[in-house]
Design a protein around this motif. Structure first.
Motif, PDB file in Angstrom:
ATOM      1  N   LYS A  31      74.804  27.638  12.560  1.00  0.00           N
ATOM      2  CA  LYS A  31      76.000  26.891  12.956  1.00  0.00           C
ATOM      3  C   LYS A  31      75.762  25.383  12.949  1.00  0.00           C
ATOM      4  O   LYS A  31      76.667  24.604  12.649  1.00  0.00           O
ATOM      5  N   ILE A  32      74.532  24.955  13.305  1.00  0.00           N
ATOM      6  CA  ILE A  32      74.281  23.512  13.464  1.00  0.00           C
ATOM      7  C   ILE A  32      73.352  22.951  12.397  1.00  0.00           C
ATOM      8  O   ILE A  32      72.794  21.860  12.557  1.00  0.00           O
ATOM      9  N   GLU A  33      73.199  23.675  11.292  1.00  0.00           N
ATOM     10  CA  GLU A  33      72.299  23.230  10.221  1.00  0.00           C
ATOM     11  C   GLU A  33      70.895  22.992  10.778  1.00  0.00           C
ATOM     12  O   GLU A  33      70.311  21.919  10.616  1.00  0.00           O
ATOM     13  N   GLY A  34      70.377  24.019  11.444  1.00  0.00           N
ATOM     14  CA  GLY A  34      69.075  23.890  12.083  1.00  0.00           C
ATOM     15  C   GLY A  34      67.986  24.694  11.412  1.00  0.00           C
ATOM     16  O   GLY A  34      68.230  25.478  10.496  1.00  0.00           O
ATOM     17  N   GLU A  35      66.757  24.479  11.876  1.00  0.00           N
ATOM     18  CA  GLU A  35      65.596  25.233  11.432  1.00  0.00           C
ATOM     19  C   GLU A  35      64.832  25.686  12.674  1.00  0.00           C
ATOM     20  O   GLU A  35      64.751  24.952  13.662  1.00  0.00           O
ATOM     21  N   ILE A  36      64.277  26.884  12.619  1.00  0.00           N
ATOM     22  CA  ILE A  36      63.628  27.478  13.793  1.00  0.00           C
ATOM     23  C   ILE A  36      62.136  27.166  13.819  1.00  0.00           C
ATOM     24  O   ILE A  36      61.457  27.259  12.793  1.00  0.00           O
ATOM     25  N   ILE A  37      61.651  26.797  14.992  1.00  0.00           N
ATOM     26  CA  ILE A  37      60.211  26.657  15.227  1.00  0.00           C
ATOM     27  C   ILE A  37      59.831  27.732  16.242  1.00  0.00           C
ATOM     28  O   ILE A  37      60.340  27.745  17.356  1.00  0.00           O
ATOM     29  N   SER A  38      58.950  28.630  15.856  1.00  0.00           N
ATOM     30  CA  SER A  38      58.540  29.713  16.752  1.00  0.00           C
ATOM     31  C   SER A  38      57.559  29.200  17.801  1.00  0.00           C
ATOM     32  O   SER A  38      56.636  28.445  17.490  1.00  0.00           O
ATOM     33  N   ALA A  39      57.777  29.623  19.056  1.00  0.00           N
ATOM     34  CA  ALA A  39      56.836  29.327  20.145  1.00  0.00           C
ATOM     35  C   ALA A  39      56.318  30.657  20.671  1.00  0.00           C
ATOM     36  O   ALA A  39      56.584  31.044  21.799  1.00  0.00           O
ATOM     37  N   PRO A  67      65.624  28.815   7.729  1.00  0.00           N
ATOM     38  CA  PRO A  67      64.221  28.379   7.651  1.00  0.00           C
ATOM     39  C   PRO A  67      63.523  28.524   9.001  1.00  0.00           C
ATOM     40  O   PRO A  67      64.098  28.218  10.047  1.00  0.00           O
ATOM     41  N   SER A  68      62.282  29.025   8.961  1.00  0.00           N
ATOM     42  CA  SER A  68      61.515  29.190  10.194  1.00  0.00           C
ATOM     43  C   SER A  68      60.093  28.680   9.977  1.00  0.00           C
ATOM     44  O   SER A  68      59.583  28.663   8.849  1.00  0.00           O
ATOM     45  N   HIS A  69      59.448  28.288  11.075  1.00  0.00           N
ATOM     46  CA  HIS A  69      58.132  27.665  11.001  1.00  0.00           C
ATOM     47  C   HIS A  69      57.206  28.230  12.084  1.00  0.00           C
ATOM     48  O   HIS A  69      57.659  28.712  13.113  1.00  0.00           O
ATOM     49  N   LEU A  70      55.892  28.136  11.828  1.00  0.00           N
ATOM     50  CA  LEU A  70      54.824  28.564  12.738  1.00  0.00           C
ATOM     51  C   LEU A  70      54.810  30.079  12.960  1.00  0.00           C
ATOM     52  O   LEU A  70      54.425  30.564  14.020  1.00  0.00           O
ATOM     53  N   VAL A  71      55.245  30.804  11.935  1.00  0.00           N
ATOM     54  CA  VAL A  71      55.098  32.264  11.877  1.00  0.00           C
ATOM     55  C   VAL A  71      54.236  32.557  10.652  1.00  0.00           C
ATOM     56  O   VAL A  71      54.411  31.935   9.601  1.00  0.00           O
ATOM     57  N   ASP A  72      53.275  33.478  10.785  1.00  0.00           N
ATOM     58  CA  ASP A  72      52.401  33.856   9.664  1.00  0.00           C
ATOM     59  C   ASP A  72      51.621  32.669   9.103  1.00  0.00           C
ATOM     60  O   ASP A  72      51.580  32.460   7.887  1.00  0.00           O
ATOM     61  N   ILE A  73      50.975  31.910   9.981  1.00  0.00           N
ATOM     62  CA  ILE A  73      50.231  30.738   9.518  1.00  0.00           C
ATOM     63  C   ILE A  73      48.716  30.894   9.700  1.00  0.00           C
ATOM     64  O   ILE A  73      47.960  30.027   9.276  1.00  0.00           O
ATOM     65  N   GLU A  74      48.272  31.986  10.335  1.00  0.00           N
ATOM     66  CA  GLU A  74      46.844  32.179  10.596  1.00  0.00           C
ATOM     67  C   GLU A  74      46.426  33.612  10.295  1.00  0.00           C
ATOM     68  O   GLU A  74      47.244  34.523  10.331  1.00  0.00           O
ATOM     69  N   GLU A  75      45.149  33.778  10.017  1.00  0.00           N
ATOM     70  CA  GLU A  75      44.596  35.120   9.810  1.00  0.00           C
ATOM     71  C   GLU A  75      44.218  35.732  11.163  1.00  0.00           C
ATOM     72  O   GLU A  75      43.729  35.018  12.057  1.00  0.00           O
ATOM     73  N   PRO A  76      44.416  37.031  11.347  1.00  0.00           N
ATOM     74  CA  PRO A  76      43.980  37.681  12.588  1.00  0.00           C
ATOM     75  C   PRO A  76      42.475  37.493  12.788  1.00  0.00           C
ATOM     76  O   PRO A  76      41.721  37.467  11.824  1.00  0.00           O
ATOM     77  N   GLY A  77      42.085  37.329  14.035  1.00  0.00           N
ATOM     78  CA  GLY A  77      40.677  37.098  14.336  1.00  0.00           C
ATOM     79  C   GLY A  77      40.404  35.657  14.716  1.00  0.00           C
ATOM     80  O   GLY A  77      39.458  35.354  15.428  1.00  0.00           O
ATOM     81  N   VAL A  78      41.269  34.745  14.233  1.00  0.00           N
ATOM     82  CA  VAL A  78      41.158  33.329  14.597  1.00  0.00           C
ATOM     83  C   VAL A  78      41.757  33.146  15.987  1.00  0.00           C
ATOM     84  O   VAL A  78      42.760  33.764  16.321  1.00  0.00           O
ATOM     85  N   HIS A  79      41.147  32.294  16.803  1.00  0.00           N
ATOM     86  CA  HIS A  79      41.683  32.025  18.137  1.00  0.00           C
ATOM     87  C   HIS A  79      42.589  30.796  18.087  1.00  0.00           C
ATOM     88  O   HIS A  79      42.134  29.667  18.265  1.00  0.00           O
ATOM     89  N   TYR A  80      43.847  31.036  17.806  1.00  0.00           N
ATOM     90  CA  TYR A  80      44.854  29.970  17.848  1.00  0.00           C
ATOM     91  C   TYR A  80      45.086  29.630  19.317  1.00  0.00           C
ATOM     92  O   TYR A  80      44.985  30.507  20.179  1.00  0.00           O
ATOM     93  N   ASN A  81      45.391  28.367  19.633  1.00  0.00           N
ATOM     94  CA  ASN A  81      45.576  28.009  21.039  1.00  0.00           C
ATOM     95  C   ASN A  81      46.690  26.990  21.226  1.00  0.00           C
ATOM     96  O   ASN A  81      47.293  26.518  20.263  1.00  0.00           O
ATOM     97  N   VAL A  82      46.948  26.640  22.474  1.00  0.00           N
ATOM     98  CA  VAL A  82      48.066  25.760  22.808  1.00  0.00           C
ATOM     99  C   VAL A  82      47.886  24.360  22.231  1.00  0.00           C
ATOM    100  O   VAL A  82      48.863  23.698  21.878  1.00  0.00           O
ATOM    101  N   TYR A  83      46.641  23.898  22.096  1.00  0.00           N
ATOM    102  CA  TYR A  83      46.398  22.573  21.531  1.00  0.00           C
ATOM    103  C   TYR A  83      46.786  22.539  20.063  1.00  0.00           C
ATOM    104  O   TYR A  83      47.432  21.603  19.592  1.00  0.00           O
TER     105      TYR A  83
END
Length: 308
Positions: A31-39, A67-83
């Protein structure tokens, strides 16, 4: 698009698991011409789909992929974190703004959401044992004064809620002073925060129904495939909830019925903790506009449009 005089440059859709956040975020973005950022702290991993609740179909609205972002950006086993999440968010947020689109942050990971909505850059500051020794035994009042001397514009009152928090805040501020080249830039964010909620019984029913559906769709095969790819049971158990209990089932430690029962309870407890975190965010000054998850999609979107 939102009104030109709107002060918001971000919309955040949050809520506990199984409340339909992604579908709402996608319909609003359309509706608002937006793009999603996953948290979402687990949806960053490739191949971890059913277990993390990646509802890919929800990203399609009227035949168009949002359009969506920050989904499927890492391989399992990596410790992604808040930083890492915060750094990735800043990059994507600014790219979306450059395209003159509206960023829509969507997720239920409270720590990740607050990392953005608190408007300050998180830095992985190492512990300073010498400083901690010097501060040991000082009263909270004394620690607060030390922090104010270092940082006269003390806005975040949670930094001085306890001795431990105050010492950590002093440690961080000293680190910044001794390392002036550290990147503390954070974009100015004005977010409209919308929470989706159901009554407790409905939320529990939705969680149970969704768990059954995902098991039928092949969630056990998904976990088996991850184990066959070389990930150890310990690595998968680290990710908790679905990956913990399904791994315990596949390694023979839990029967199917035990796995289902224990996992169902764990997800209910997780949803309760999410709501506790969101209430804590409100107490810490984050304004959240709650809307009833039972409302039809069009009504939910219109309510958000009115707020914008």
């Amino acid at each position: 698009m939102q009104k030109k005089d709107s002060t918001y440059n971000l919309v955040t859709i949050l809520g506990p698991t199984a409340t339909g956040k992604t579908g709402l975020a996608a319909n609003l973005a359309a509706k608002i011409e937006g793009e999603i950022i996953s948290a979402d702290s687990r949806q960053v991993y490739r191949g971890m789909d059913l277990g993390t609740g990646k509802d890919y179909d929800d990203y399609f609205v009227d035949g168009r992929e949002i359009p969506s972002h920050l989904v499927d950006i890492e391989e399992p086993g990596v410790h992604y974190n808040v930083y890492r999440f915060q750094a990735d968010f800043i990059r994507v947020f600014e790219e979306i703004q450059e395209r003159k689109k509206m960023p829509v942050l969507c997720g239920g990971s409270g720590l990740y959401l607050e990392a953005v909505l608190k408007n300050y850059k998180l830095i992985q500051v190492p512990p300073n044992k010498k400083l901690r020794k010097e501060l040991e035994g000082k009263s909270l009042e004394e620690l607060t004064q030390i922090l104010k001397d270092l940082k006269p514009e003390l806005h975040n009152k949670t930094d001085v809620e306890t001795d431990r928090r105050a010492i950590r805040a002093i440690e961080i501020e000293k680190y910044y002073r001794e390392n002036p080249d550290v990147d503390t830039y954070f974009p100015e964010i004005q977010s409209l925060n919308v929470g989706v909620k159901f009554d407790r019984d409905t939320r529990r029913q939705r969680i149970t129904e969704r768990l059954k559906q995902r098991l039928e769709e092949g969630m056990i095969d998904e976990v088996k495939k991850l184990l066959d790819s070389g990930l150890t049971p310990e690595q998968l158990i680290y990710y908790g909830l679905e990956y913990k209990y399904l791994t315990l089932h596949l390694t023979g430690e839990l029967s199917y019925d035990e796995m289902f029962r224990q996992l169902e309870i764990a997800i209910h407890q997780f949803a309760k903790r999410q709501m506790t975190w969101f209430r804590g965010m409100e107490k810490r000054g984050t304004k959240i506009h709650w809307i009833d998850g039972h409302l039809p999609m069009e009504e939910k979107v219109e309510k958000i449009m009115d707020l914008l």
